[in-house]
Motif scaffolding. Structure first.
Motif, short mmCIF file in Angstrom:
data_model
loop_
_atom_site.label_atom_id
_atom_site.label_comp_id
_atom_site.label_asym_id
_atom_site.label_seq_id
_atom_site.Cartn_x
_atom_site.Cartn_y
_atom_site.Cartn_z
N PRO A 163 46.08 52.02 -47.42
CA PRO A 163 46.37 53.06 -48.41
C PRO A 163 47.40 54.10 -47.96
N GLU A 164 47.27 54.58 -46.72
CA GLU A 164 48.14 55.66 -46.29
C GLU A 164 49.55 55.20 -45.95
N TYR A 165 49.78 53.88 -45.93
CA TYR A 165 51.12 53.38 -45.63
C TYR A 165 51.73 52.60 -46.79
N ILE A 166 51.11 52.65 -47.96
CA ILE A 166 51.67 51.99 -49.14
C ILE A 166 52.65 52.93 -49.83
N ALA A 167 53.87 52.46 -50.05
CA ALA A 167 54.88 53.28 -50.70
C ALA A 167 54.46 53.64 -52.13
N PRO A 168 54.89 54.82 -52.61
CA PRO A 168 54.45 55.28 -53.95
C PRO A 168 54.72 54.28 -55.05
N GLU A 169 55.90 53.65 -55.04
CA GLU A 169 56.22 52.72 -56.13
C GLU A 169 55.31 51.51 -56.14
N ARG A 170 54.83 51.08 -54.96
CA ARG A 170 53.91 49.94 -54.92
C ARG A 170 52.57 50.33 -55.52
N ILE A 171 52.15 51.57 -55.32
CA ILE A 171 50.90 52.03 -55.95
C ILE A 171 51.04 51.99 -57.46
N ARG A 172 52.24 52.25 -57.94
CA ARG A 172 52.49 52.23 -59.39
C ARG A 172 52.69 50.82 -59.92
N GLY A 173 52.64 49.81 -59.03
CA GLY A 173 52.75 48.43 -59.47
C GLY A 173 54.15 47.86 -59.42
N VAL A 174 55.10 48.59 -58.82
CA VAL A 174 56.48 48.11 -58.72
C VAL A 174 56.65 47.41 -57.37
N THR A 178 43.67 59.35 -51.05
CA THR A 178 44.90 59.15 -50.27
C THR A 178 46.01 58.58 -51.16
N LEU A 179 45.68 57.59 -51.98
CA LEU A 179 46.67 57.02 -52.89
C LEU A 179 47.21 58.08 -53.84
N ALA A 180 46.32 58.93 -54.35
CA ALA A 180 46.76 60.00 -55.25
C ALA A 180 47.69 60.97 -54.54
N ALA A 181 47.37 61.29 -53.28
CA ALA A 181 48.23 62.20 -52.52
C ALA A 181 49.60 61.59 -52.27
N VAL A 182 49.64 60.30 -51.93
CA VAL A 182 50.92 59.64 -51.71
C VAL A 182 51.75 59.66 -52.99
N LEU A 183 51.10 59.48 -54.12
CA LEU A 183 51.81 59.47 -55.40
C LEU A 183 52.34 60.85 -55.79
#
Length: 291
Positions: A190-201, A234-239
């Motif tokens: 989670p803490e190393y996933i880029a923001p766009e990947r969290i958004r599904g891109v 964590t995902l929300a913070a990265v976003l």
């Protein structure tokens, strides 16, 4: 997969050749073992590549079969790289007696970057040199059409001479999947996933550069700026949360701030990022401040 030593204890063999000795670790894509290649009498690392989500595998056998095909295709692409910062793949075991493929890789004996960071942050020049090595591995992989998708300290091994080796490309095989599986399991840390990947891109090599930048931020600062109490937080913070400016990064600070932009289009490309890391590796620290 199992056999007997005459008069000795039971052993576990893969492909009638690779003797499993002890477990080195594991992640979302399977377990890694220290093993002995009985044909060549050398130690290797062996990994059985399993789907990250067992429920998904059972519910979607066609998808699991596609994943297997991608694992084999991308393992072959990586085996052709011959890059000093990419883990060497010696052999692929893919036979009907095994449910999933096994990758036979070089055994890197120096421990992981995560092990090293447990002893404290890296000096800025050392972090920049590690970053350049991992970036070189990523550039070679990207040119071969492979994205890593899980760059983090635990997936960077250090040879005894300090050379970083990027390993565990297994998650890269899940091309075209989102960061979340059908049952909600994360693909990646989670803490190393880029923001766009969290958004599904998916499909942007810059996502790997963001993960590398976050790894280097943690390496020099000694803490993760956006890690929270739960994976979802964590995902929300990265976003959504701004990145706190690094305070110990010195000459590496501008490179980290640039590559950790939430908008992929605003990040430097790999060549520009490498120039920034090279400059940080050579920087002379100012009095009282890190390099």
């Amino acid at each position: 997969m199992t056999g007997m030593n005459p008069g000795g204890p039971r052993i576990r063999l893969v492909d009638g050749r690779f003797e499993l000795l002890d477990r080195l670790g594991g992640g979302g894509m399977g377990l890694v073992w220290r093993a002995r290649d009985t044909a060549l009498d050398r130690e290797v690392a062996l990994k059985e590549v399993r789907p990250p989500d067992a429920a998904m595998a059972e519910a979607d056998p066609d998808g699991t079969r596609l994943m297997r095909d991608r694992v084999l295709r991308e393992a072959k692409a990586l085996a052709r790289l011959q890059h000093p910062n990419v883990v060497i793949i010696h052999h692929i075991v893919d036979s009907p007696e095994h449910a999933y493929p096994w990758l036979v890789m070089e055994l890197v004996r120096g421990g992981s970057l995560a092990d090293r960071l447990n002893r404290g942050p890296l000096p800025v020049p050392e972090a920049a040199r590690v970053g350049r090595g991992v970036l070189g591995a990523l550039r070679a992989a990207h040119e071969a059409g492979v994205q890593h998708r899980d760059v983090k300290p635990g997936n960077v091994l250090l040879r005894p001479d300090g050379t970083p080796v990027l390993t565990d490309f297994g998650i890269a095989a899940v091309h075209g999947a989102t960061a979340l599986t059908a049952t909600g399991a994360l693909i990646g840390s989670p803490e190393y996933i880029a923001p766009e990947r969290i958004r599904g891109v998916e499909g942007n090599p810059s996502s790997d550069l963001w993960s590398l930048g976050m790894m280097l931020y943690v390496a020099v600062e000694g803490t993760h700026p956006l890690r929270r109490g739960t994976s979802l937080a964590t995902l929300a913070a990265v976003l959504d949360e701004p990145l706190p400016p690094p305070v110990r990064a010195g000459a590496l600070g501008p490179a980290l701030s640039a590559v950790l932009a939430k908008d992929p289009a605003a990040r430097p490309d790999a060549e520009a990022f490498d120039r920034m890391l090279a400059a940080a590796a050579q920087a002379t620290p100012a009095y009282g401040f890190p390099a």
